[in-house]
Design a protein around this motif. Structure first.
Motif, PDB file in Angstrom:
ATOM      1  N   LEU A  59      17.047  -9.072  -7.229  1.00  0.00           N
ATOM      2  CA  LEU A  59      15.617  -8.798  -7.365  1.00  0.00           C
ATOM      3  C   LEU A  59      14.967  -8.641  -5.985  1.00  0.00           C
ATOM      4  O   LEU A  59      14.061  -9.383  -5.618  1.00  0.00           O
ATOM      5  CB  LEU A  59      14.943  -9.918  -8.164  1.00  0.00           C
ATOM      6  N   GLY A  60      15.429  -7.666  -5.240  1.00  0.00           N
ATOM      7  CA  GLY A  60      14.909  -7.410  -3.896  1.00  0.00           C
ATOM      8  C   GLY A  60      13.459  -6.975  -3.919  1.00  0.00           C
ATOM      9  O   GLY A  60      12.964  -6.417  -4.895  1.00  0.00           O
ATOM     10  N   VAL A  61      12.783  -7.231  -2.806  1.00  0.00           N
ATOM     11  CA  VAL A  61      11.364  -6.870  -2.697  1.00  0.00           C
ATOM     12  C   VAL A  61      11.221  -5.353  -2.590  1.00  0.00           C
ATOM     13  O   VAL A  61      12.136  -4.669  -2.147  1.00  0.00           O
ATOM     14  CB  VAL A  61      10.698  -7.548  -1.480  1.00  0.00           C
ATOM     15  N   PRO A  62      10.079  -4.796  -2.987  1.00  0.00           N
ATOM     16  CA  PRO A  62       9.844  -3.354  -2.849  1.00  0.00           C
ATOM     17  C   PRO A  62       9.843  -2.938  -1.374  1.00  0.00           C
ATOM     18  O   PRO A  62       9.521  -3.725  -0.488  1.00  0.00           O
ATOM     19  CB  PRO A  62       8.463  -3.144  -3.467  1.00  0.00           C
ATOM     20  N   ARG A  63      10.192  -1.691  -1.138  1.00  0.00           N
ATOM     21  CA  ARG A  63      10.262  -1.188   0.240  1.00  0.00           C
ATOM     22  C   ARG A  63       8.904  -1.228   0.941  1.00  0.00           C
ATOM     23  O   ARG A  63       8.845  -1.391   2.149  1.00  0.00           O
ATOM     24  CB  ARG A  63      10.800   0.233   0.245  1.00  0.00           C
ATOM     25  N   THR A  64       7.824  -1.087   0.202  1.00  0.00           N
ATOM     26  CA  THR A  64       6.496  -1.107   0.824  1.00  0.00           C
ATOM     27  C   THR A  64       6.173  -2.463   1.436  1.00  0.00           C
ATOM     28  O   THR A  64       5.331  -2.545   2.330  1.00  0.00           O
ATOM     29  CB  THR A  64       5.412  -0.739  -0.203  1.00  0.00           C
ATOM     30  N   TRP A  65       6.813  -3.523   0.969  1.00  0.00           N
ATOM     31  CA  TRP A  65       6.566  -4.845   1.520  1.00  0.00           C
ATOM     32  C   TRP A  65       7.035  -4.954   2.973  1.00  0.00           C
ATOM     33  O   TRP A  65       6.554  -5.795   3.714  1.00  0.00           O
ATOM     34  CB  TRP A  65       7.238  -5.915   0.681  1.00  0.00           C
ATOM     35  N   HIS A  66       7.971  -4.126   3.364  1.00  0.00           N
ATOM     36  CA  HIS A  66       8.463  -4.187   4.738  1.00  0.00           C
ATOM     37  C   HIS A  66       7.373  -3.754   5.716  1.00  0.00           C
ATOM     38  O   HIS A  66       7.343  -4.223   6.855  1.00  0.00           O
ATOM     39  CB  HIS A  66       9.733  -3.357   4.892  1.00  0.00           C
ATOM     40  N   TRP A  67       6.502  -2.857   5.293  1.00  0.00           N
ATOM     41  CA  TRP A  67       5.359  -2.494   6.136  1.00  0.00           C
ATOM     42  C   TRP A  67       4.411  -3.671   6.269  1.00  0.00           C
ATOM     43  O   TRP A  67       3.827  -3.893   7.323  1.00  0.00           O
ATOM     44  CB  TRP A  67       4.619  -1.285   5.577  1.00  0.00           C
ATOM     45  N   GLY A 110      12.496 -13.612   6.039  1.00  0.00           N
ATOM     46  CA  GLY A 110      11.770 -14.177   4.904  1.00  0.00           C
ATOM     47  C   GLY A 110      11.770 -13.255   3.694  1.00  0.00           C
ATOM     48  O   GLY A 110      11.970 -13.694   2.558  1.00  0.00           O
ATOM     49  N   LEU A 111      11.567 -11.968   3.918  1.00  0.00           N
ATOM     50  CA  LEU A 111      11.602 -11.000   2.813  1.00  0.00           C
ATOM     51  C   LEU A 111      12.988 -10.916   2.203  1.00  0.00           C
ATOM     52  O   LEU A 111      13.142 -10.825   0.986  1.00  0.00           O
ATOM     53  CB  LEU A 111      11.165  -9.623   3.295  1.00  0.00           C
ATOM     54  N   TYR A 112      14.011 -10.929   3.038  1.00  0.00           N
ATOM     55  CA  TYR A 112      15.370 -10.865   2.517  1.00  0.00           C
ATOM     56  C   TYR A 112      15.687 -12.113   1.687  1.00  0.00           C
ATOM     57  O   TYR A 112      16.260 -12.020   0.604  1.00  0.00           O
ATOM     58  CB  TYR A 112      16.387 -10.738   3.654  1.00  0.00           C
ATOM     59  N   ALA A 113      15.296 -13.276   2.169  1.00  0.00           N
ATOM     60  CA  ALA A 113      15.564 -14.516   1.447  1.00  0.00           C
ATOM     61  C   ALA A 113      14.820 -14.551   0.109  1.00  0.00           C
ATOM     62  O   ALA A 113      15.370 -14.991  -0.903  1.00  0.00           O
ATOM     63  CB  ALA A 113      15.167 -15.716   2.299  1.00  0.00           C
ATOM     64  N   TYR A 114      13.582 -14.081   0.088  1.00  0.00           N
ATOM     65  CA  TYR A 114      12.816 -14.084  -1.155  1.00  0.00           C
ATOM     66  C   TYR A 114      13.405 -13.102  -2.168  1.00  0.00           C
ATOM     67  O   TYR A 114      13.405 -13.365  -3.364  1.00  0.00           O
ATOM     68  CB  TYR A 114      11.353 -13.729  -0.866  1.00  0.00           C
ATOM     69  N   GLY A 115      13.913 -11.986  -1.701  1.00  0.00           N
ATOM     70  CA  GLY A 115      14.469 -10.990  -2.600  1.00  0.00           C
ATOM     71  C   GLY A 115      15.950 -11.134  -2.864  1.00  0.00           C
ATOM     72  O   GLY A 115      16.526 -10.350  -3.612  1.00  0.00           O
ATOM     73  N   ALA A 116      16.594 -12.129  -2.276  1.00  0.00           N
ATOM     74  CA  ALA A 116      18.037 -12.295  -2.455  1.00  0.00           C
ATOM     75  C   ALA A 116      18.407 -12.950  -3.777  1.00  0.00           C
ATOM     76  O   ALA A 116      19.568 -12.975  -4.149  1.00  0.00           O
ATOM     77  CB  ALA A 116      18.621 -13.112  -1.304  1.00  0.00           C
ATOM     78  N   VAL A 117      17.429 -13.470  -4.473  1.00  0.00           N
ATOM     79  CA  VAL A 117      17.691 -14.117  -5.752  1.00  0.00           C
ATOM     80  C   VAL A 117      18.175 -13.075  -6.754  1.00  0.00           C
ATOM     81  O   VAL A 117      17.795 -11.912  -6.693  1.00  0.00           O
ATOM     82  CB  VAL A 117      16.429 -14.856  -6.251  1.00  0.00           C
ATOM     83  N   TYR A 168       6.442  -8.717  -8.590  1.00  0.00           N
ATOM     84  CA  TYR A 168       6.566  -7.282  -8.340  1.00  0.00           C
ATOM     85  C   TYR A 168       7.517  -6.595  -9.305  1.00  0.00           C
ATOM     86  O   TYR A 168       7.673  -5.390  -9.268  1.00  0.00           O
ATOM     87  CB  TYR A 168       6.992  -7.009  -6.889  1.00  0.00           C
ATOM     88  N   VAL A 169       8.171  -7.352 -10.184  1.00  0.00           N
ATOM     89  CA  VAL A 169       9.022  -6.780 -11.226  1.00  0.00           C
ATOM     90  C   VAL A 169       8.216  -6.816 -12.520  1.00  0.00           C
ATOM     91  O   VAL A 169       7.915  -7.893 -13.031  1.00  0.00           O
ATOM     92  CB  VAL A 169      10.340  -7.571 -11.381  1.00  0.00           C
ATOM     93  N   PRO A 170       7.835  -5.654 -13.061  1.00  0.00           N
ATOM     94  CA  PRO A 170       6.895  -5.653 -14.179  1.00  0.00           C
ATOM     95  C   PRO A 170       7.488  -6.102 -15.518  1.00  0.00           C
ATOM     96  O   PRO A 170       6.758  -6.619 -16.352  1.00  0.00           O
ATOM     97  CB  PRO A 170       6.434  -4.197 -14.263  1.00  0.00           C
ATOM     98  N   THR A 171       8.766  -5.921 -15.758  1.00  0.00           N
ATOM     99  CA  THR A 171       9.359  -6.245 -17.057  1.00  0.00           C
ATOM    100  C   THR A 171      10.161  -7.534 -16.969  1.00  0.00           C
ATOM    101  O   THR A 171      10.540  -7.980 -15.886  1.00  0.00           O
ATOM    102  CB  THR A 171      10.266  -5.104 -17.538  1.00  0.00           C
ATOM    103  N   ALA A 172      10.412  -8.125 -18.143  1.00  0.00           N
ATOM    104  CA  ALA A 172      11.104  -9.409 -18.160  1.00  0.00           C
ATOM    105  C   ALA A 172      11.871  -9.580 -19.466  1.00  0.00           C
ATOM    106  O   ALA A 172      11.741  -8.776 -20.399  1.00  0.00           O
ATOM    107  CB  ALA A 172      10.111 -10.543 -17.985  1.00  0.00           C
TER     108      ALA A 172
END
Length: 147
Positions: free
Chosen positions: A8-16, A51-58, A109-113
């Protein structure tokens, strides 16, 4: 053997957005000199990226006998009825309908579940809420793996 795996990686726009603290750190350190500003910019950029990588590494992993979602691990036999949640339903289940005891792998940031009832005697959670970009695929894999 892994039947399903999703990160569940973060969206690319978050890197900005992660570049903003780095630029601000560089500007704050600019009075100390260009070397200090450059070092601060590089260090802040590296920390923000980490930090972004760790949050999205799950992630979510389904093996032959277990479902692993982040730090939660459940035997497939303890999973009950599963329900695919679209964006609106997912929002409701992570806000107003949420149970405080529920086991959640939540990424806004993931709309479905996928919501899965739990029958695990050692875990007090009534259900498992999984943010996933592919809820139909995950549901099909869980149905296949439980046979």
């Amino acid at each position: 053997m892994r039947l399903y795996e999703e990160r569940l990686g973060v969206p690319r726009t978050w890197h900005w957005l992660a570049a903003l603290p780095a630029v601000m750190t560089g500007l704050v350190l600019l009075p100390l000199g260009p070397v200090a500003a450059g070092a601060g910019l590089a260090a802040a950029a590296a920390l923000a990226a980490l930090g972004l990588y760790a949050y999205g590494a799950v992630g979510i992993v389904v093996t032959g006998g277990h479902l692993t979602a982040g730090t939660h691990r459940f035997p497939l036999a303890s999973l009950g009825l599963a329900e695919i949640l679209d964006a609106e339903e997912a929002f409701l289940w992570r806000t107003r309908r949420a149970d405080g005891r529920a086991a959640m792998l939540l990424r806004g940031y993931v709309p479905t579940a996928l919501r899965i009832e739990l029958n695990h005697p050692g875990h007090p959670a009534p259900y498992l809420y999984l943010s996933t970009r592919q809820p139909t695929t995950l549901l099909a894999v869980l149905a296949f793996a439980r046979r």
